[in-house]
Design a protein around this motif. Structure first.
Motif, short mmCIF file in Angstrom:
data_model
loop_
_atom_site.label_atom_id
_atom_site.label_comp_id
_atom_site.label_asym_id
_atom_site.label_seq_id
_atom_site.Cartn_x
_atom_site.Cartn_y
_atom_site.Cartn_z
N ASN A 164 -16.78 -5.10 17.23
CA ASN A 164 -15.66 -4.34 16.66
C ASN A 164 -15.94 -2.83 16.75
OD1 ASN A 164 -14.60 -3.41 13.44
ND2 ASN A 164 -13.19 -3.88 15.09
N THR A 165 -17.18 -2.43 16.45
CA THR A 165 -17.55 -1.02 16.53
C THR A 165 -17.44 -0.51 17.97
OG1 THR A 165 -19.08 -1.29 14.67
CG2 THR A 165 -19.39 0.64 16.07
N ALA A 166 -17.87 -1.33 18.93
CA ALA A 166 -17.79 -0.94 20.34
C ALA A 166 -16.34 -0.74 20.77
CB ALA A 166 -18.47 -2.00 21.21
N GLN A 167 -15.45 -1.64 20.33
CA GLN A 167 -14.03 -1.51 20.67
C GLN A 167 -13.43 -0.24 20.08
OE1 GLN A 167 -12.62 -5.24 19.14
NE2 GLN A 167 -13.09 -6.37 21.01
N ASN A 168 -13.78 0.05 18.84
CA ASN A 168 -13.27 1.26 18.21
C ASN A 168 -13.83 2.51 18.88
OD1 ASN A 168 -11.75 -0.19 16.38
ND2 ASN A 168 -13.27 -0.09 14.75
N THR A 169 -15.09 2.45 19.31
CA THR A 169 -15.68 3.58 20.03
C THR A 169 -14.93 3.85 21.32
OG1 THR A 169 -17.87 3.06 19.12
CG2 THR A 169 -17.80 4.45 21.07
N GLU A 170 -14.59 2.78 22.04
CA GLU A 170 -13.84 2.93 23.29
C GLU A 170 -12.48 3.56 23.04
OE1 GLU A 170 -12.38 0.14 27.06
OE2 GLU A 170 -13.28 -0.76 25.27
N ALA A 174 -11.15 7.34 24.30
CA ALA A 174 -9.93 7.55 25.09
C ALA A 174 -9.07 8.65 24.45
CB ALA A 174 -9.15 6.25 25.19
N LEU A 175 -8.99 8.63 23.14
CA LEU A 175 -8.19 9.64 22.45
C LEU A 175 -8.77 11.04 22.59
CD1 LEU A 175 -7.32 7.75 19.14
CD2 LEU A 175 -5.73 8.37 20.95
N SER A 176 -10.09 11.12 22.62
CA SER A 176 -10.73 12.45 22.63
C SER A 176 -10.97 13.00 24.03
CB SER A 176 -12.06 12.37 21.87
OG SER A 176 -12.92 11.44 22.50
N THR A 177 -10.91 12.15 25.06
CA THR A 177 -11.20 12.62 26.42
C THR A 177 -9.96 12.75 27.29
OG1 THR A 177 -11.65 10.33 27.11
CG2 THR A 177 -13.53 11.66 26.40
N GLU A 178 -8.90 12.02 26.94
CA GLU A 178 -7.66 12.10 27.73
C GLU A 178 -6.77 13.21 27.17
OE1 GLU A 178 -5.76 8.34 27.94
OE2 GLU A 178 -7.60 7.26 28.46
N LYS A 179 -6.31 14.10 28.03
CA LYS A 179 -5.46 15.20 27.57
C LYS A 179 -4.12 14.68 27.08
CE LYS A 179 -5.94 19.06 29.56
NZ LYS A 179 -5.95 20.21 30.52
N GLN A 183 0.81 6.40 25.01
CA GLN A 183 1.33 6.08 23.68
C GLN A 183 1.03 4.63 23.29
OE1 GLN A 183 5.45 7.08 23.45
NE2 GLN A 183 5.11 9.29 23.63
N SER A 184 0.80 3.81 24.29
CA SER A 184 0.47 2.41 24.02
C SER A 184 -1.02 2.17 24.13
CB SER A 184 1.22 1.49 25.00
OG SER A 184 0.85 1.80 26.34
N GLY A 185 -1.81 3.21 23.83
CA GLY A 185 -3.26 3.11 23.96
C GLY A 185 -3.85 2.13 22.98
N GLN A 186 -5.13 1.87 23.16
CA GLN A 186 -5.86 0.91 22.33
C GLN A 186 -5.95 1.42 20.90
OE1 GLN A 186 -9.67 -0.06 23.89
NE2 GLN A 186 -10.28 -1.31 22.16
#
Length: 383
Positions: A164-170, A174-179, A183-186
């Motif tokens: 669960n922690t690994a999924q949240n990290t991913e 994505a939120l912090s690296t993609e400009k 909107q349908s992101g994980q």
């Protein structure tokens, strides 16, 4: 040269020995090559290598002995035996070396974690994350070596948390690296404490095994809203397979008088009704429920048992000679889960036995209907 010539016969014997050397050497080489197959388990690969080394050593001993000793059979057998013993000693030394390397690897785990974090994140070895990861790795290693009956339950629980922690990290990466993230992101999945408690209790119940017992003091609020549904399902299955489950529900009139409380007459009636349906006819196995209320002839508990009505705990008692596991939950939302090893015939077990015998009868539909009217009166008095 005549067939009866001793020199001719000696050559025949020698050629046969050369053939044996070739066969042993070839078989050893084949086994050694096959032991490198990645599909084999480590244990099988090691056994194959050991057999290969033994064959190759024996072939070499035969060959040298035949050349040097010119076929003297007694000396040859002595040399072969000595060579085999030496080879096996080398194998044992190799195993000891592997054990030492594994131990050294475990000792260096903390340093390795620190180095990886330093390279990946620029974190020094004193950072809290380093300490937490070291504790996690040490704990998983200790669980691997443990002989406790519930170790696989604990390990599986931790694996779920880590996944669960690994999924949240991913997702956060994505939120912090993609400009412009999709909107349908994980999404971030925060598992409620009630769900975690439900899962680990269900796994413990499925693991404890036939002939075991589970004795538990319950409140009603913890069961509202579908909480403990997985655990209840697992309990019914285990009861049918030979586990004795004894549950005492403690329901006080004050529970229905709280203006903002989650408990009311109807949901109490519904929850207890489901547990009555799960009850067994046999007393020595299966699922059994008893009810304590703070009115009527069974309301007056002895001073020793009085504190029990404020507790919420369950005790898994395996049939085999292993420690019992007590589960404690601090809050009705099933947060604050605590797991404690208990010896057989602990004080809490003895008090539960007294409490169980004091209540005498399992909860029936008729008794529940009577209590339903009393609880409605308590609710009316509070409104």
């Amino acid at each position: 040269m005549s067939v009866s010539d001793p020199g001719f016969l000696e050559k025949i014997v020698r050629y046969k020995q050369y053939l044996l050397v070739a066969l042993l050497g070839g078989a050893g080489a084949v086994l050694f090559s096959y032991s490198k197959d990645p599909a084999l388990s480590p244990g099988t690969a090691e056994d194959l290598r050991e057999a290969a080394f033994a064959m190759l050593a024996t072939a070499l001993a035969l060959f040298i002995a035949e050349i040097v000793r010119k076929g003297y059979e007694e000396l040859l057998s002595t040399t072969v035996q000595s060579t085999l013993e030496e080879n096996l000693r080398d194998v044992r030394l190799s195993k000891k070396l592997l054990t030492d390397l594994e131990r050294l690897r475990d000792v260096e785990t903390e340093t390795a974690v620190s180095e990886v974090l330093s390279v990946k994140l620029g974190i020094d070895e004193d950072d809290r994350l380093t300490g937490s990861l070291n504790k996690m790795l040490d704990g998983l290693s200790a669980l691997k070596e443990s002989t406790h009956w519930a170790k696989d339950v604990y390990r599986e629980y931790l694996v779920d948390v880590i996944r669960n922690t690994a999924q949240n990290t991913e997702a956060l990466c994505a939120l912090s690296t993609e400009k412009f993230p999709s909107q349908s992101g994980q999404g971030i999945k925060l598992t409620p404490s009630a769900q975690r408690t439900d899962e680990i209790l269900a796994k413990l119940m499925s693991t404890v095994g036939p002939g075991s017992r589970y004795s538990v003091l319950s409140d009603l609020e913890s069961w509202l809203g579908g909480n403990l549904e997985t655990f209840f399902s697992s309990s019914r299955v285990s009861a049918e397979q030979g586990v004795l489950i004894r549950r005492i529900f403690v329901v006080l009139d004050a529970d229905f008088r709280r203006r903002n409380g989650a408990l009311n007459t109807e949901n109490a009636f519904e929850v207890l009704g489901e547990h009555i349906k799960a009850q067994s006819n046999r007393q020595d196995v299966g699922y059994h429920v008893r009810l304590y209320v703070d009115h009527g002839p069974k309301a007056q508990l002895s001073g020793e048992l009085q504190p029990m009505i404020k507790k919420h705990f369950g005790i898994f008692e395996p049939s085999h000679d292993d420690p019992c596991v007590q589960v404690r939950v601090e809050e009705p939302d099933l947060s604050g889960l605590r797991l404690i090893n208990l010896p057989r015939n602990s004080i809490d077990q003895k008090k539960f036995e007294f409490f169980w015998q004091f209540l005498e009868d399992d909860l029936s539909a008729e008794r529940l209907e009577t209590e339903r009217w009393r609880w409605r009166a308590a609710e009316s008095a509070a409104s």
